[in-house]
Design a protein around this motif. Structure first.
Motif, PDB file in Angstrom:
ATOM      1  N   PRO A 253       0.855  -1.252  -0.009  1.00  0.00           N
ATOM      2  CA  PRO A 253       0.021  -0.032  -0.062  1.00  0.00           C
ATOM      3  C   PRO A 253       0.856   1.064  -0.063  1.00  0.00           C
ATOM      4  CG  PRO A 253       0.157  -0.752   2.212  1.00  0.00           C
ATOM      5  CD  PRO A 253       0.878  -1.767   1.440  1.00  0.00           C
ATOM      6  N   LEU A 254       0.298   2.281  -0.310  1.00  0.00           N
ATOM      7  CA  LEU A 254       0.942   3.714  -0.137  1.00  0.00           C
ATOM      8  C   LEU A 254       0.735   4.191   1.166  1.00  0.00           C
ATOM      9  CD1 LEU A 254       1.221   3.657  -3.357  1.00  0.00           C
ATOM     10  CD2 LEU A 254       0.530   5.766  -3.484  1.00  0.00           C
ATOM     11  N   THR A 255       1.576   4.762   1.773  1.00  0.00           N
ATOM     12  CA  THR A 255       1.554   5.229   3.069  1.00  0.00           C
ATOM     13  C   THR A 255       1.582   6.715   3.143  1.00  0.00           C
ATOM     14  OG1 THR A 255       3.828   5.092   3.483  1.00  0.00           O
ATOM     15  CG2 THR A 255       2.493   3.106   4.288  1.00  0.00           C
ATOM     16  N   VAL A 256       0.646   7.362   3.751  1.00  0.00           N
ATOM     17  CA  VAL A 256       0.293   8.751   3.925  1.00  0.00           C
ATOM     18  C   VAL A 256       0.016   9.171   5.458  1.00  0.00           C
ATOM     19  CG1 VAL A 256      -0.897  10.804   3.414  1.00  0.00           C
ATOM     20  CG2 VAL A 256      -0.718   9.283   1.749  1.00  0.00           C
ATOM     21  N   THR A 257       0.796   9.987   5.918  1.00  0.00           N
ATOM     22  CA  THR A 257       0.600  10.191   7.603  1.00  0.00           C
ATOM     23  C   THR A 257      -0.690  10.516   7.941  1.00  0.00           C
ATOM     24  OG1 THR A 257       1.675  12.630   7.019  1.00  0.00           O
ATOM     25  CG2 THR A 257       3.143  10.751   7.702  1.00  0.00           C
ATOM     26  N   HIS A 258      -1.186  11.443   7.069  1.00  0.00           N
ATOM     27  CA  HIS A 258      -2.628  11.932   7.506  1.00  0.00           C
ATOM     28  C   HIS A 258      -3.457  12.218   6.450  1.00  0.00           C
ATOM     29  CE1 HIS A 258      -5.590  14.594   9.501  1.00  0.00           C
ATOM     30  NE2 HIS A 258      -5.169  14.067  10.390  1.00  0.00           N
ATOM     31  N   PRO A 259      -4.862  12.102   6.208  1.00  0.00           N
ATOM     32  CA  PRO A 259      -5.491  12.426   5.342  1.00  0.00           C
ATOM     33  C   PRO A 259      -5.721  13.707   4.607  1.00  0.00           C
ATOM     34  CG  PRO A 259      -6.988  11.327   6.892  1.00  0.00           C
ATOM     35  CD  PRO A 259      -5.471  11.660   7.423  1.00  0.00           C
ATOM     36  N   ASP A 260      -5.348  14.950   5.715  1.00  0.00           N
ATOM     37  CA  ASP A 260      -5.543  16.412   5.230  1.00  0.00           C
ATOM     38  C   ASP A 260      -4.264  16.727   5.040  1.00  0.00           C
ATOM     39  OD1 ASP A 260      -8.184  16.097   5.367  1.00  0.00           O
ATOM     40  OD2 ASP A 260      -8.348  16.302   7.521  1.00  0.00           O
ATOM     41  N   ILE A 261      -3.304  16.257   5.203  1.00  0.00           N
ATOM     42  CA  ILE A 261      -1.848  16.803   5.182  1.00  0.00           C
ATOM     43  C   ILE A 261      -1.439  17.399   3.759  1.00  0.00           C
ATOM     44  CG2 ILE A 261      -0.420  14.636   4.405  1.00  0.00           C
ATOM     45  CD1 ILE A 261       1.789  15.614   6.432  1.00  0.00           C
ATOM     46  N   THR A 262      -0.926  18.748   3.840  1.00  0.00           N
ATOM     47  CA  THR A 262      -0.792  19.286   2.416  1.00  0.00           C
ATOM     48  C   THR A 262       0.912  19.759   2.616  1.00  0.00           C
ATOM     49  OG1 THR A 262      -1.238  21.454   3.227  1.00  0.00           O
ATOM     50  CG2 THR A 262      -3.119  20.146   2.213  1.00  0.00           C
TER      51      THR A 262
END
Length: 549
Positions: free
Chosen positions: A384-393
């Protein structure tokens, strides 16, 4: 030719044997023979193409211009792809055929993908601007097709690439950011016919600065780098350009002021670009003292050495994380800025003093630790792709553009300036991850699409990480002569106060007193507001072991 000779022979036989053969018979015979031979060959070729075409991948070519036509011709000999149509927004192509392929509007893509099982779309628009390419990609992103692109027009013309050499769509295209042509006078001001030194020359930004600098014909280029391997790589790369510029690859640490001073004096350095720093937020959180030593003291020592060596111009590569920092890395970079501002105040009143300035910008695409290479590796591995937070920009910029703007900003500095690069619009990392998945011809697996290919997982914010980055402190922002460069007026400390703070911080670091270090960073005018406790690995491990004993 064989049919013509056969007809001629038939006419000759009739003439010499006195056989009654009308004159039109050889002509009709030759004509029909040509038709029969061609027909048989066309039927055989059609059958062959039909059978072999079943294994080919159906593709669409976006762009019916000259690049698209050349690509179509090249693909006719391909054993892998079969072009089924052109897509073009130009309505003058509507209801026409180019090289035997229909030209359709973008609205027909959905139908073609469904009915003809299209797997890939090839972008043949090398002349399109970054903004135009982004609009096209946004239009194609909802479809589960892989998007490939022909090389840029500049690469094709220069001979670096061929029209048939397909590439993955670059992340630059996702940003839709058109680069502004650099001002040559600003590029040359601090470099041409001068000795230039780059600290951290082997890093992502440092190495690109070296590539840009050497093109401006400096008198000499000093590569100052702690990592032997990184120094070797950039030295070999620059030497391979075979430009008539002396290159001096030097190993050294920015924490050794004597080494810095001796280097600058020996080569009579005119301009310093200070890119050496620890920039990875979690790693600096785990290694607080080393981050402070390298980012704060390393910058200050390099600046002091520049003053002693009579360097004309000193440019610090700063970061958006120095603005209202929530992590140690950002706080150390803001402290480094404060040091240069204090020294600039002293130097501005001295004739022939060193001119200090700092340039602040956000993330660069493809740098070490950048999220983009990580996403691509995860996609290649099946997720999977790992992103720290759904709203991070985050703000993004290409490395070459960042390096060019740094050089130009440094040429505009008067002393103590904080320059801020226009990073455009901030990008939502989750949307970036989704687009990369879709552009690879895959589908995002989520609750609404449980049978998708790759899932995006959220790991939570890492120590010291914040959702949104900022580039300015306060509202005192002014424009400069360059449309992408602004300057900010910010508070700073007198040199005596700054030196006193450094002495106190040095004692706390030497004694590994992390509570005192945290208090000193909080009391400094950096705007430091940590979101986590002290994460230094050695300190936490030592405390646990002593508590156990």
């Amino acid at each position: 030719m064989g049919s013509f000779l056969s007809g001629l022979t038939l006419a000759g036989i009739g003439f010499f044997s006195n056989a009654f053969i009308p004159r039109t018979v050889p002509i009709i015979y030759s004509s029909f023979l040509v038709i029969f031979i061609i027909s048989i060959r066309l039927i055989v070729r059609a059958l062959y193409q039909s059978l072999s075409g079943r294994t080919k991948i159906n593709i669409l070519i976006y762009g019916a211009g000259s690049a698209g036509r050349q690509l179509s011709i090249a693909l006719k000999h391909s054993h892998e792809y079969r072009a089924i149509a052109f897509i073009d927004r130009d309505r003058s192509y509507l209801k026409t055929s180019v090289l035997g392929l229909r030209v359709l509007l973008p609205e027909a893509i959905d139908c073609l993908i469904t009915k003809r099982d299209v797997k890939k779309v090839l972008l043949a628009v090398p002349r399109a601007s970054a903004n135009e390419r982004k609009l096209i990609i946004d239009q194609l992103a909802p479809y589960s097709v892989e998007i490939l692109s022909v090389p840029s027009f500049a690469d094709i013309v220069s001979g670096k690439a061929k029209i048939s050499e397909l590439q993955d769509v670059s992340v630059d295209d996702l940003l839709g950011r058109d680069a502004v042509m650099p001002q040559q006078s600003l590029l040359e001001a601090n470099i041409k016919n001068k000795v230039v030194m780059v600290t951290g020359a082997g890093g992502s930004i440092g190495s690109e600065l070296c590539r840009q600098i050497i093109k401006q014909q400096p008198k000499g280029l000093v590569l100052f780098e702690l990592s032997e391997f990184a120094l070797y790589q950039i030295d070999r790369e620059l030497a391979g350009l075979k430009l008539d510029v002396p290159i001096y690859p030097l190993l050294g640490s920015v924490q050794r002021v004597h080494r810095l001073e001796s280097v600058m004096k020996s080569f009579q350095v005119d301009t310093v670009y200070h890119a050496a720093a620890y920039k990875h937020v979690p790693l600096v959180e785990y290694n607080v003292i080393e981050g402070i030593r390298n980012n704060i003291y390393g910058t200050y020592y390099t600046a002091k050495a520049a003053i002693e060596a009579g360097v004309e111009s000193f440019v610090l590569i700063s970061t958006d994380k120095a603005v209202r920092p929530t992590n140690v890395m950002g706080a150390t970079k803001r402290m480094a800025e404060l040091g240069l501002q204090a020294l600039a105040e002293q130097e501005n009143g001295r004739e022939g003093g060193t001119r200090f300035c700092m340039v602040r910008f956000g993330n660069v695409l493809g740098s070490s630790g950048s999220v983009i290479p990580l996403f691509k590796k995860q996609i290649a591995a099946g997720g999977p792709l790992t992103v720290t937070h759904p709203d991070i920009t985050r703000y993004f910029m290409t490395i070459p553009e960042a390096a060019q703007l740094v050089i130009q900003a440094g040429a505009m500095g008067k002393g103590g300036d904080v320059f801020v690069l226009d990073m455009g619009e901030s990008v939502k990392i989750t949307a970036l991850a989704e687009n990369l998945i879709k552009l690879s011809g895959l589908e995002v697996r989520n609750d609404s699409n449980p049978h998708g290919d790759i899932e995006i997982q959220f790991s939570g914010l890492r120590p010291g990480e914040k959702l949104y980055e900022e580039l300015l402190i306060g509202d005192n922002v002014e424009k400069t002569a360059h449309s992408r460069i602004m300057t900010a007026n910010e508070i700073h400390l007198p040199l005596d106060e700054y030196n006193q703070m450094l002495d106190t911080l040095d004692q706390a670091c030497h004694g590994m007193k992390h509570e005192d270090i945290r208090e000193l960073l909080l009391s400094a005018p950096t705007g430091f507001k940590p979101t986590d406790g002290i994460n230094d690995i050695v300190w936490n491990t030592y405390n646990r072991s002593t508590r156990t004993i």
